[in-house]
Design a protein around this motif. Sequence first.
Motif, PDB file in Angstrom:
ATOM      1  N   UNK A   1       0.659  -1.044  -0.053  1.00 12.22           N
ATOM      2  CA  UNK A   1      -0.032  -0.020  -0.054  1.00 12.22           C
ATOM      3  C   UNK A   1       0.786   1.359  -0.039  1.00 12.22           C
ATOM      4  N   UNK A   2       2.126   1.089   0.427  1.00 16.64           N
ATOM      5  CA  UNK A   2       3.024   2.321   0.421  1.00 16.64           C
ATOM      6  C   UNK A   2       3.683   2.555  -0.841  1.00 16.64           C
ATOM      7  N   UNK A   3       4.413   3.526  -1.062  1.00 16.21           N
ATOM      8  CA  UNK A   3       5.298   3.770  -2.211  1.00 16.21           C
ATOM      9  C   UNK A   3       6.825   3.098  -1.871  1.00 16.21           C
ATOM     10  N   UNK A   4       7.314   2.689  -2.928  1.00 18.27           N
ATOM     11  CA  UNK A   4       8.728   2.217  -2.740  1.00 18.27           C
ATOM     12  C   UNK A   4       9.807   3.685  -2.582  1.00 18.27           C
ATOM     13  N   UNK A   5      10.688   3.296  -1.421  1.00 20.72           N
ATOM     14  CA  UNK A   5      11.681   4.410  -0.998  1.00 20.72           C
ATOM     15  C   UNK A   5      12.499   4.386  -2.365  1.00 20.72           C
ATOM     16  N   UNK A   6      13.023   3.505  -2.785  1.00 19.76           N
ATOM     17  CA  UNK A   6      13.956   3.387  -3.838  1.00 19.76           C
ATOM     18  C   UNK A   6      14.252   1.794  -4.629  1.00 19.76           C
ATOM     19  N   UNK A   7      14.800   1.875  -5.642  1.00 20.56           N
ATOM     20  CA  UNK A   7      14.827   0.691  -6.089  1.00 20.56           C
ATOM     21  C   UNK A   7      16.154   0.436  -6.798  1.00 20.56           C
ATOM     22  N   UNK A   8      16.440  -0.910  -7.101  1.00 23.90           N
ATOM     23  CA  UNK A   8      17.564  -1.258  -7.797  1.00 23.90           C
ATOM     24  C   UNK A   8      17.082  -2.267  -9.054  1.00 23.90           C
TER      25      UNK A   8
ATOM     26  N   UNK B   1      13.273  -1.189  -2.006  1.00 22.98           N
ATOM     27  CA  UNK B   1      13.414  -0.803  -0.626  1.00 22.98           C
ATOM     28  C   UNK B   1      11.969  -0.151  -0.074  1.00 22.98           C
ATOM     29  N   UNK B   2      11.006  -0.868   0.577  1.00 25.69           N
ATOM     30  CA  UNK B   2       9.648  -0.107   0.807  1.00 25.69           C
ATOM     31  C   UNK B   2      10.061   1.194   1.648  1.00 25.69           C
ATOM     32  N   UNK B   3       8.952   1.695   1.744  1.00 29.63           N
ATOM     33  CA  UNK B   3       8.939   3.146   2.690  1.00 29.63           C
ATOM     34  C   UNK B   3       8.483   2.530   4.191  1.00 29.63           C
ATOM     35  N   UNK B   4       7.610   1.681   4.194  1.00 31.92           N
ATOM     36  CA  UNK B   4       7.354   1.333   5.535  1.00 31.92           C
ATOM     37  C   UNK B   4       7.612  -0.216   6.140  1.00 31.92           C
ATOM     38  N   UNK B   5       8.232   0.089   7.430  1.00 34.51           N
ATOM     39  CA  UNK B   5       8.976  -1.121   7.906  1.00 34.51           C
ATOM     40  C   UNK B   5       7.529  -1.895   8.726  1.00 34.51           C
ATOM     41  N   UNK B   6       7.078  -2.896   8.140  1.00 37.04           N
ATOM     42  CA  UNK B   6       6.176  -3.434   8.710  1.00 37.04           C
ATOM     43  C   UNK B   6       6.224  -4.284  10.072  1.00 37.04           C
ATOM     44  N   UNK B   7       7.161  -4.484  10.130  1.00 37.30           N
ATOM     45  CA  UNK B   7       7.787  -5.315  11.726  1.00 37.30           C
ATOM     46  C   UNK B   7       7.691  -4.093  12.672  1.00 37.30           C
ATOM     47  N   UNK B   8       8.121  -2.787  12.372  1.00 36.97           N
ATOM     48  CA  UNK B   8       7.776  -1.712  13.130  1.00 36.97           C
ATOM     49  C   UNK B   8       6.287  -1.627  13.570  1.00 36.97           C
ATOM     50  N   UNK B   9       5.585  -1.943  12.939  1.00 35.36           N
ATOM     51  CA  UNK B   9       4.121  -1.577  13.011  1.00 35.36           C
ATOM     52  C   UNK B   9       3.309  -2.691  13.966  1.00 35.36           C
ATOM     53  N   UNK B  10       4.255  -3.840  14.291  1.00 34.14           N
ATOM     54  CA  UNK B  10       3.915  -4.763  15.177  1.00 34.14           C
ATOM     55  C   UNK B  10       3.270  -5.890  14.404  1.00 34.14           C
TER      56      UNK B  10
ATOM     57  N   UNK C   1      18.459 -11.141   7.112  1.00 35.51           N
ATOM     58  CA  UNK C   1      18.450  -9.834   7.559  1.00 35.51           C
ATOM     59  C   UNK C   1      17.999  -8.672   6.297  1.00 35.51           C
ATOM     60  N   UNK C   2      17.759  -9.250   4.946  1.00 40.24           N
ATOM     61  CA  UNK C   2      17.244  -8.600   4.002  1.00 40.24           C
ATOM     62  C   UNK C   2      15.860  -9.013   3.676  1.00 40.24           C
ATOM     63  N   UNK C   3      15.165  -9.396   4.551  1.00 40.09           N
ATOM     64  CA  UNK C   3      13.770  -9.848   4.430  1.00 40.09           C
ATOM     65  C   UNK C   3      12.924  -8.895   4.186  1.00 40.09           C
ATOM     66  N   UNK C   4      13.331  -7.443   4.299  1.00 37.19           N
ATOM     67  CA  UNK C   4      12.247  -6.442   3.994  1.00 37.19           C
ATOM     68  C   UNK C   4      12.496  -6.170   2.483  1.00 37.19           C
TER      69      UNK C   4
END
Length: 630
Positions: free
Chosen positions: A248-255, A271-280, A308-311
């Motif tokens: 639902x978010x915009x991508x922060x940047x891409x490769x 790289x997403x904009x939102x860290x879903x783990x941070x939202x619980x 560690x790159x699971x995001x």
Amino acid sequence: MTTKAPERHEFQAEVKQVLDIVVHSLYTDKEIFVRELVSNASDATEKLRHNQVAEKDADIFDADLDLEIQVSSDEEAGEITIRDFGIGMTRDELIENLGTIAHSGSKAFLNALKESGERNDNLIGQFGVGFYSVFMVADSVKVYTRSWKKEGECYCWSSDGSGAYEIEEVEGERRGTRIVISLKDEYKDFAKKDRIEEIIKKYSAFVQFPVKVDGEKLNTIGAIWLKSKSDVTEEEYKEFYKFQAKAFDEPRFWLHFNADAPLEINALLYAPTENMEGFGFGRMEPGVGLYCRKVLIDSEPKNLLPDWLRFVRGVVDSADLPLNISRESMQDSSLIQKLNKVITKRFLKTLEEKAKKEPEVYNDFWSNFGLFLKEGVTTDFTHRDQLLKLLRYESSYTEAGSTTSLADYLSRAPEGQKEIYYLFGPSREAIESGPYIEAFKARNIEVLYLYEPIDEFVMSHARAFEEKNFVSADNDDIDLDAISPETESDKAEALAADASEALCSFIKEKLGEEVSEVSASDRLVGSPAMIVNADKGMTAQMRKMMKAMQQKAGGPEMPGMGGEPPVKLQINPRHSLVKNLAGLHANDGELAGLICQQLLDNARMSAGLLEDPSQMVQRSYDILEKLSAK
């Protein structure tokens, strides 16, 4: 019109073996047959398009037909039809491709199967026998086909997969191939339109030709990772991210990159904009799909990227992958490791470039996803050096909210500084109000501020950066004068050496086993005392965390960690409280003893080691009472 009677043929022995393996023990998901047939249809259509380009003067039958794949379902009859307008087949090609080992790859598959010693777990993809997967779900299969050449004829190949097939000449077929599948009773659920759509969206959303289900176009997103970067707009990149990641978010940047060695790779990573783990929402699952020529192999491959790159979200496509027979796992794990190495290195390089050229973008990324990179430092030795360059921390030189890299920290270090100093605390205010930073600030030596529990594990795992060891600023053997001597003007008058030594002995006597050692220190400026850590590998905060973990687990306590472990106390011989205490202990030993205990608890609190402050509070009242009575 009279037609010839059907010709009956026996499958070659190798094909019978393949059929038996595929139908009875190969695929774990029966739905795979849809993917295989759509993939074959796409290949056939691509071959026709190639002929159109390579043989411009060729006389193509049904030249006006659109290059598309049509899927129709008849739930009542329990039938599925998959049709392409591709290159089609002649009679001889039908026999070669579907009945013998000449083109199906059956013999090569069986040889590889024999060599591997495995029946279910390895090998196929490159052997082209995926068509036979249809017999897992079909009572009978009919393949109608008409070659792309003008002089071609129409044929129907039919079989129930039991050991023989028939070929007969028919009329009225368009160019290409039409496969009619009569489903077994237990698999007629596959004839539902929504079920077919679900499978195609899952596995075949990016085939290069339009796919229509019952006349409705299904796949609307192209395989943009195979395009040149200059041919893809920013909006297309964002649209693809939302489609592929279901975001639902915009991508922060891409490769977006491709490579030819050690494997042919086309990748598009976000790289997403939102860290879903941070939202619980719990631990994120891998989000980079693995494709082979635009066909999905695994939507969540576990080892394609380090954990560690699971995001990261996106697609990796490699035409070089030798796959297992169901395309559900890799034949050779070393290939996944090669992909992992190439992709991780490129993504880290992108982060380095962002940090250098777009620091604001990188800092915003770091604030949301820095925890993942720290996790990488503690778990991934291979990429640790690259990851250390990407770490960012506040420090005694930065303003609140601003960070520094380790490289920038070292660029400001005095010539004699051989270590990188850090302090752990719940906040900047807590660190800067404590005693440990005083001597560093007095000498203009920078200290990194660590706020998250994982930070100390980062330091203990990394150990060093650019050959400079990480050292907690609460360590007792730091020699700051060797780096930057304190000026005479900064020094306040201190207790005489003999008075200082006598006071240390008195404090040690009063505190008993609560302290392992009491000594005078010139590292304190505005505070009267502090607890220092004698173990470079275990800071005060880490000792506290380990103790809490052991208590929670109910296991045996670590040596020296039962109850309140003895600590090493340093006092400031220039502080007025300490000077007054030196005179008091000879005249009022009881009050002096209370003050010694209060000094220790205050120092414990500054170090984050005081778990129960109730005794300290009561003692402060006792001290005030005695002082007020004088």
